[in-house]
Design an enzyme around this catalytic site. Structure first.
Site, PDB file in Angstrom:
ATOM      1  N   ALA A 117      19.242  23.281 -40.048  1.00  0.00           N
ATOM      2  CA  ALA A 117      18.621  22.735 -41.049  1.00  0.00           C
ATOM      3  C   ALA A 117      19.255  22.870 -42.502  1.00  0.00           C
ATOM      4  O   ALA A 117      19.840  23.939 -42.680  1.00  0.00           O
ATOM      5  CB  ALA A 117      17.187  23.624 -41.435  1.00  0.00           C
ATOM      6  N   PRO A 118      19.096  21.718 -43.478  1.00  0.00           N
ATOM      7  CA  PRO A 118      18.213  20.574 -43.178  1.00  0.00           C
ATOM      8  C   PRO A 118      18.912  19.554 -42.335  1.00  0.00           C
ATOM      9  O   PRO A 118      18.216  18.448 -41.868  1.00  0.00           O
ATOM     10  CB  PRO A 118      18.077  20.081 -44.585  1.00  0.00           C
ATOM     11  CG  PRO A 118      19.240  20.456 -45.322  1.00  0.00           C
ATOM     12  CD  PRO A 118      19.544  21.732 -44.541  1.00  0.00           C
ATOM     13  N   GLY A 119      20.208  19.844 -41.783  1.00  0.00           N
ATOM     14  CA  GLY A 119      20.563  18.875 -40.712  1.00  0.00           C
ATOM     15  C   GLY A 119      21.919  17.885 -41.084  1.00  0.00           C
ATOM     16  O   GLY A 119      22.316  17.168 -40.475  1.00  0.00           O
ATOM     17  N   LYS A 121      25.200  19.085 -41.042  1.00  0.00           N
ATOM     18  CA  LYS A 121      26.222  19.095 -40.051  1.00  0.00           C
ATOM     19  C   LYS A 121      25.593  18.450 -38.549  1.00  0.00           C
ATOM     20  O   LYS A 121      26.499  17.780 -37.850  1.00  0.00           O
ATOM     21  CB  LYS A 121      26.601  20.679 -39.753  1.00  0.00           C
ATOM     22  CG  LYS A 121      27.064  21.015 -41.135  1.00  0.00           C
ATOM     23  CD  LYS A 121      28.421  21.902 -41.030  1.00  0.00           C
ATOM     24  CE  LYS A 121      28.895  22.390 -42.062  1.00  0.00           C
ATOM     25  NZ  LYS A 121      28.083  22.737 -43.348  1.00  0.00           N
ATOM     26  N   GLU A 139      17.198  25.376 -35.450  1.00  0.00           N
ATOM     27  CA  GLU A 139      16.908  26.139 -36.724  1.00  0.00           C
ATOM     28  C   GLU A 139      15.637  27.261 -36.712  1.00  0.00           C
ATOM     29  O   GLU A 139      14.559  27.009 -36.103  1.00  0.00           O
ATOM     30  CB  GLU A 139      16.389  25.210 -37.680  1.00  0.00           C
ATOM     31  CG  GLU A 139      15.586  25.567 -38.940  1.00  0.00           C
ATOM     32  CD  GLU A 139      16.654  26.698 -39.726  1.00  0.00           C
ATOM     33  OE1 GLU A 139      17.895  26.390 -40.015  1.00  0.00           O
ATOM     34  OE2 GLU A 139      16.313  27.669 -40.308  1.00  0.00           O
ATOM     35  N   ASP A 166      15.397  31.872 -31.956  1.00  0.00           N
ATOM     36  CA  ASP A 166      16.257  32.845 -32.711  1.00  0.00           C
ATOM     37  C   ASP A 166      17.738  32.731 -31.717  1.00  0.00           C
ATOM     38  O   ASP A 166      17.592  32.544 -30.749  1.00  0.00           O
ATOM     39  CB  ASP A 166      15.657  34.282 -32.418  1.00  0.00           C
ATOM     40  CG  ASP A 166      16.507  35.251 -33.033  1.00  0.00           C
ATOM     41  OD1 ASP A 166      15.794  35.626 -34.248  1.00  0.00           O
ATOM     42  OD2 ASP A 166      17.056  35.743 -32.561  1.00  0.00           O
ATOM     43  N   CYS A 236      29.223  29.080 -47.055  1.00  0.00           N
ATOM     44  CA  CYS A 236      29.407  28.468 -48.385  1.00  0.00           C
ATOM     45  C   CYS A 236      29.521  29.922 -49.381  1.00  0.00           C
ATOM     46  O   CYS A 236      29.104  29.526 -50.448  1.00  0.00           O
ATOM     47  CB  CYS A 236      28.470  27.449 -48.906  1.00  0.00           C
ATOM     48  SG  CYS A 236      26.785  28.335 -48.876  1.00  0.00           S
TER      49      CYS A 236
HETATM   50  N1  SAM Z   1      24.029  23.592 -41.318  1.00  0.00           N
HETATM   51  C1  SAM Z   1      23.155  23.134 -42.296  1.00  0.00           C
HETATM   52  C2  SAM Z   1      23.336  21.823 -42.854  1.00  0.00           C
HETATM   53  O1  SAM Z   1      24.585  21.520 -42.766  1.00  0.00           O
HETATM   54  O2  SAM Z   1      22.513  21.254 -43.376  1.00  0.00           O
HETATM   55  C3  SAM Z   1      22.949  24.200 -43.200  1.00  0.00           C
HETATM   56  C4  SAM Z   1      22.468  25.670 -42.652  1.00  0.00           C
HETATM   57  S1  SAM Z   1      22.430  26.899 -43.753  1.00  0.00           S
HETATM   58  C5  SAM Z   1      23.945  27.368 -44.304  1.00  0.00           C
HETATM   59  C6  SAM Z   1      21.713  28.152 -42.832  1.00  0.00           C
HETATM   60  C7  SAM Z   1      20.563  28.121 -42.172  1.00  0.00           C
HETATM   61  O3  SAM Z   1      20.510  29.228 -41.173  1.00  0.00           O
HETATM   62  C8  SAM Z   1      19.405  27.926 -42.697  1.00  0.00           C
HETATM   63  O4  SAM Z   1      18.951  26.947 -42.410  1.00  0.00           O
HETATM   64  C9  SAM Z   1      18.641  29.199 -42.584  1.00  0.00           C
HETATM   65  O5  SAM Z   1      17.263  29.112 -42.429  1.00  0.00           O
HETATM   66  C10 SAM Z   1      19.473  29.647 -41.171  1.00  0.00           C
HETATM   67  N2  SAM Z   1      19.077  31.133 -40.928  1.00  0.00           N
HETATM   68  C11 SAM Z   1      18.487  32.122 -41.784  1.00  0.00           C
HETATM   69  N3  SAM Z   1      18.462  33.102 -41.033  1.00  0.00           N
HETATM   70  C12 SAM Z   1      19.111  33.184 -39.828  1.00  0.00           C
HETATM   71  C13 SAM Z   1      19.228  33.967 -38.646  1.00  0.00           C
HETATM   72  N4  SAM Z   1      19.046  35.101 -38.694  1.00  0.00           N
HETATM   73  N5  SAM Z   1      19.634  33.215 -37.697  1.00  0.00           N
HETATM   74  C14 SAM Z   1      20.171  32.189 -37.400  1.00  0.00           C
HETATM   75  N6  SAM Z   1      19.914  31.150 -38.559  1.00  0.00           N
HETATM   76  C15 SAM Z   1      19.243  31.861 -39.654  1.00  0.00           C
END
Ligand code: SAM
Length: 300
Positions: A117-119, A121, A139, A166, A236
């Site tokens: 999320a939010p999508g 990639k 997500e 998860d 990031c």
């Molecule tokens: N890939 C997304 C994009 O390009 O739009 C951005 C992803 S963001 C950097 C990281 C994501 O990991 C968030 O949506 C967050 O909710 C999720 N996240 C948080 N804790 C997590 C966990 N324990 N396991 C997996 N994902 C998790």
């Protein structure tokens, strides 16, 4: 913008880090807006006549990415709502190089975008894989999974499944995926120019917590990757604990090979080699027209 001294001190010695340039680029933040077009809905020819593009040329590392002259109000643009393009940070679109250079995208593949999320990639991956391939876009946070679902629907391809699981749930799909993308939750220093509030949330302690979570996520999903499968890891964050040190951790815990990418020197991306010889790619905002990003590719 007051950058944390502890962050700056911790970056000393990191390849490509230039303290003065780093402080400067945050003191006078340039507003960079980029979009990635949806080839399913908007041809490159149509898109290049879009009056908001800074130049008719696409972004150097993505055939679908373009810089805009300025940030418009996307809410008033029907093309935005129709899913003709996605507003995405430029450095993130380097995922395209990672995939194109390491996977035969003409073949049917099973690919998991674990933290989707939010999508950004996931919609990008959809534009790169073949019709016979399948993308599982996951997500873990329910409210964010709903936003992801909306963006995936808007993008309009039918070979995508959105899940709300998860990472450890995927371990049951042993040796299943050809490619897994882990765009890990991180301490977010690479986005300080866009989100000043993230500076207040940054701390050494949070970097350490993120690092532990990144290890847990990677360990949980590892069984789901096929032998010879590809893992793309990105953050990031500028912190070595979340970048090169994670590569070293993966290298020690699992049986992996690091993949080196070909990067045009004019792109000004910094290639780093971790202590155990793993290749990573750093985007420093004073060298590239984009925000901070770290990305690396492994073969299982
Ligand atoms: N890939 C997304 C994009 O390009 O739009 C951005 C992803 S963001 C950097 C990281 C994501 O990991 C968030 O949506 C967050 O909710 C999720 N996240 C948080 N804790 C997590 C966990 N324990 N396991 C997996 N994902 C998790």
């Amino acid at each position: 913008m007051q950058l944390p001294d502890l962050l700056i001190n911790s970056l000393e010695g990191t390849k490509g880090f230039d303290k003065d340039a780093f402080i400067n680029v945050h003191a006078n933040p340039e507003s960079i807006t980029s979009i990635r077009i949806n080839p399913l809905k908007w041809s490159k020819q149509e898109a290049t006549t879009y009056s908001r593009l800074a130049t008719p040329d696409s972004l150097p590392w993505s055939q679908y990415g373009y810089y805009l002259k300025e940030r418009p109000s996307f809410t008033f643009d029907p093309l935005f709502h129709a899913g003709c393009y996605y507003v995405q940070e430029a450095s993130s679109m380097f995922l395209e190089q990672a995939l194109k250079q390491t996977v035969d995208l003409s073949k049917p593949i099973k690919i998991l975008d674990l933290c989707a999320a939010p999508g950004g990639k996931s919609t990008h991956i959809q534009s790169l894989i073949s019709k016979e391939s399948v993308l599982v876009s996951n997500e873990v946070i329910k409210s964010r999974a709903n936003i992801l679902k909306d963006n995936i629907i808007k993008w309009g391809t039918d070979n995508v499944v959105v899940t709300n699981n998860d990472p450890k749930d995927f371990a049951k799909l042993e040796n299943y995926f050809d490619v897994i993308v882990v765009d890990a939750p991180c301490s977010g220093s690479g986005l300080f120019r866009r989100d000043e509030e993230a500076i207040d949330e940054w701390s050494i302690n949070n970097v350490a917590l993120c690092c532990q979570r990144q290890q847990r996520i990677l360990a949980d999903v590892w069984p789901a990757l096929k032998k010879d499968g590809l893992l793309i890891y990105s953050t990031c964050s500028y912190s070595r604990q979340e970048d090169e040190e994670i590569l070293d951790w993966v290298n020690t815990e699992f049986s992996v090979g690091s993949l080196q990418l070909t990067v045009d020197t004019s792109w000004n991306i910094t290639e780093t080699i971790s202590a155990t010889g793993m290749h990573g790619y750093r985007f420093w905002p004073y060298n590239v027209k984009g925000e901070g990003l770290f990305i690396s590719c492994f073969k299982k």
